[in-house]
Design an enzyme around this catalytic site. Sequence first.
Site, PDB file in Angstrom:
ATOM      1  CD  GLU A 110     129.683  31.565 -97.661  1.00  0.00           C
ATOM      2  OE1 GLU A 110     129.976  32.445 -96.827  1.00  0.00           O
ATOM      3  OE2 GLU A 110     128.607  30.979 -97.683  1.00  0.00           O
ATOM      4  CB  CYS A 123     137.531  36.566 -94.473  1.00  0.00           C
ATOM      5  SG  CYS A 123     136.831  35.330 -93.396  1.00  0.00           S
ATOM      6  CB  CYS A 130     132.678  23.866 -90.121  1.00  0.00           C
ATOM      7  SG  CYS A 130     133.724  24.027 -88.649  1.00  0.00           S
ATOM      8  CB  CYS A 134     129.902  26.987 -83.477  1.00  0.00           C
ATOM      9  SG  CYS A 134     131.655  26.623 -83.173  1.00  0.00           S
ATOM     10  CB  CYS A 137     128.627  28.960 -86.899  1.00  0.00           C
ATOM     11  SG  CYS A 137     129.662  29.104 -88.374  1.00  0.00           S
ATOM     12  CB  CYS A 354     131.056  31.899 -90.743  1.00  0.00           C
ATOM     13  SG  CYS A 354     132.609  31.208 -90.561  1.00  0.00           S
TER      14      CYS A 354
HETATM   15  N1  SAH Z   1     136.556  27.566 -87.013  1.00  0.00           N
HETATM   16  C1  SAH Z   1     137.298  28.753 -86.756  1.00  0.00           C
HETATM   17  C2  SAH Z   1     137.262  29.797 -87.864  1.00  0.00           C
HETATM   18  C3  SAH Z   1     135.988  30.040 -88.602  1.00  0.00           C
HETATM   19  S1  SAH Z   1     134.716  31.051 -87.923  1.00  0.00           S
HETATM   20  C4  SAH Z   1     136.862  29.360 -85.442  1.00  0.00           C
HETATM   21  O1  SAH Z   1     135.986  28.820 -84.785  1.00  0.00           O
HETATM   22  O2  SAH Z   1     137.447  30.351 -85.026  1.00  0.00           O
HETATM   23  C5  SAH Z   1     135.377  32.641 -87.633  1.00  0.00           C
HETATM   24  C6  SAH Z   1     134.661  33.335 -86.496  1.00  0.00           C
HETATM   25  O3  SAH Z   1     133.333  33.759 -86.879  1.00  0.00           O
HETATM   26  C7  SAH Z   1     134.488  32.452 -85.260  1.00  0.00           C
HETATM   27  O4  SAH Z   1     134.820  33.188 -84.108  1.00  0.00           O
HETATM   28  C8  SAH Z   1     133.007  32.134 -85.324  1.00  0.00           C
HETATM   29  O5  SAH Z   1     132.496  31.733 -84.100  1.00  0.00           O
HETATM   30  C9  SAH Z   1     132.436  33.443 -85.836  1.00  0.00           C
HETATM   31  N2  SAH Z   1     131.068  33.370 -86.355  1.00  0.00           N
HETATM   32  C10 SAH Z   1     130.473  32.338 -86.967  1.00  0.00           C
HETATM   33  N3  SAH Z   1     129.214  32.638 -87.313  1.00  0.00           N
HETATM   34  C11 SAH Z   1     128.988  33.917 -86.914  1.00  0.00           C
HETATM   35  C12 SAH Z   1     127.865  34.804 -86.982  1.00  0.00           C
HETATM   36  N4  SAH Z   1     126.748  34.430 -87.549  1.00  0.00           N
HETATM   37  N5  SAH Z   1     128.006  36.048 -86.466  1.00  0.00           N
HETATM   38  C13 SAH Z   1     129.186  36.437 -85.915  1.00  0.00           C
HETATM   39  N6  SAH Z   1     130.268  35.654 -85.827  1.00  0.00           N
HETATM   40  C14 SAH Z   1     130.178  34.398 -86.309  1.00  0.00           C
END
Ligand code: SAH
Length: 376
Positions: A110, A123, A130, A134, A137, A354
């Site tokens: 995406e 973005c 990944c 997390c 996510c 994401c």
């Molecule tokens: N792996 C990298 C970059 C990708 S995610 C990182 O961890 O920074 C980019 C950002 O979006 C990260 O801070 C992640 O934690 C956040 N993110 C992921 N899913 C999300 C969601 N559902 N709502 C808000 N932020 C989210």
Amino acid sequence: MSDPTPADQNPIRNPETEVTREYLLDWNTEQLAEWLVAKGFPKFRASQIQKWVFQRRASRFDQMTDLPKDLRLLLDQNFDLFRTSTAAHQQAADGTEKLLLQLADGGRIECVLLRDGPRRSICVSSQVGCAMGCVFCASGLDGVERNLTRGEILEQMLKLQHLLEVDERLSHIVMMGMGEPLANLPRVLSALSVAKDSTIGLGISPRRITISTVGLPPAIDKLAAADAPYHLAISLHAPNDPLRNRLVPVNQTIGIESILDAADRYFEKTKRRLTFEYVLLGGLNDSVQCARELVQLLRRRTAMLNVIPYNPVPGLPYETPTPSAVLQFRRTLLDGGINAMFRQRKGDEIQAACGQLRRLRERQPQVVSIQPSKSS
Ligand code: SAH
């Protein structure tokens, strides 16, 4: 035995004359120049071709009208300019557009275009899936399939650039799509070197290019030594290890302290103020106590804190914080002297967070336009 293919769909293939098609975006200017010289063309054609791709928004070789016709033909026979197809294109009322791209091997990624005043930010993803895991996510729910190549990272930028009107220009890039950019650092840096190149590339200042990471200290050190000081964002999400271990499982083997040490070294080396990202998850990391601990961690650092309300992922048990929790969290940070920005979510109705869109889409091309929802 497999079914025989009908004769009309089975062109006679001669492996001796068949050329392997190359992916132009995977090649840098020097590689292209070398290939051109070997084919009897002058070296300068390489940068001319790159300019057509990155600056003049060409999507086919036959659009490159100041190249000799035989060269255009040769390029067309040997190279794919783009290799992804658009599996979904969504547009939100606030100007946000999201593409779900299907890669040559069927993987899906995406990328998003955000319009904010004069800004045109994109973005971009760095991996298919990944590995960081997390818990809140959508990108990592099925683990990681593979790293993206330099070309696949650049192709996202170009496909988003092609959505712009002629008088619009890309101004910012954030590596905040699917994947962990620091787990694919050589390819990410290779793609970004074109993004920042003003001679043949997109000409976006490294100050306006953000690499977002879960916090991998050895890779942060490598990034600090890279040729351009990109803006670094670290996804913190918790002020102490027990909580961060729960939300960001890779933290168990890293720990907040070593990430903050690497962040300090990055600042020392580059003098660039960094950003910490903090996704507020209702009832989990949004307490006043968490805010107080954050104040202790960040008070003496030259950093900004970006607080983002959680964008709920269907099927996951996490919630967006209540307005009063956000208010108290914010007050505690500001009272503690923290430079905090509270972000509004953009593109909610098109699943702009994401990895969300990939999970919702079946494998069929479609264009979806979504009307404004009352709450946005
Ligand atoms: N792996 C990298 C970059 C990708 S995610 C990182 O961890 O920074 C980019 C950002 O979006 C990260 O801070 C992640 O934690 C956040 N993110 C992921 N899913 C999300 C969601 N559902 N709502 C808000 N932020 C989210």
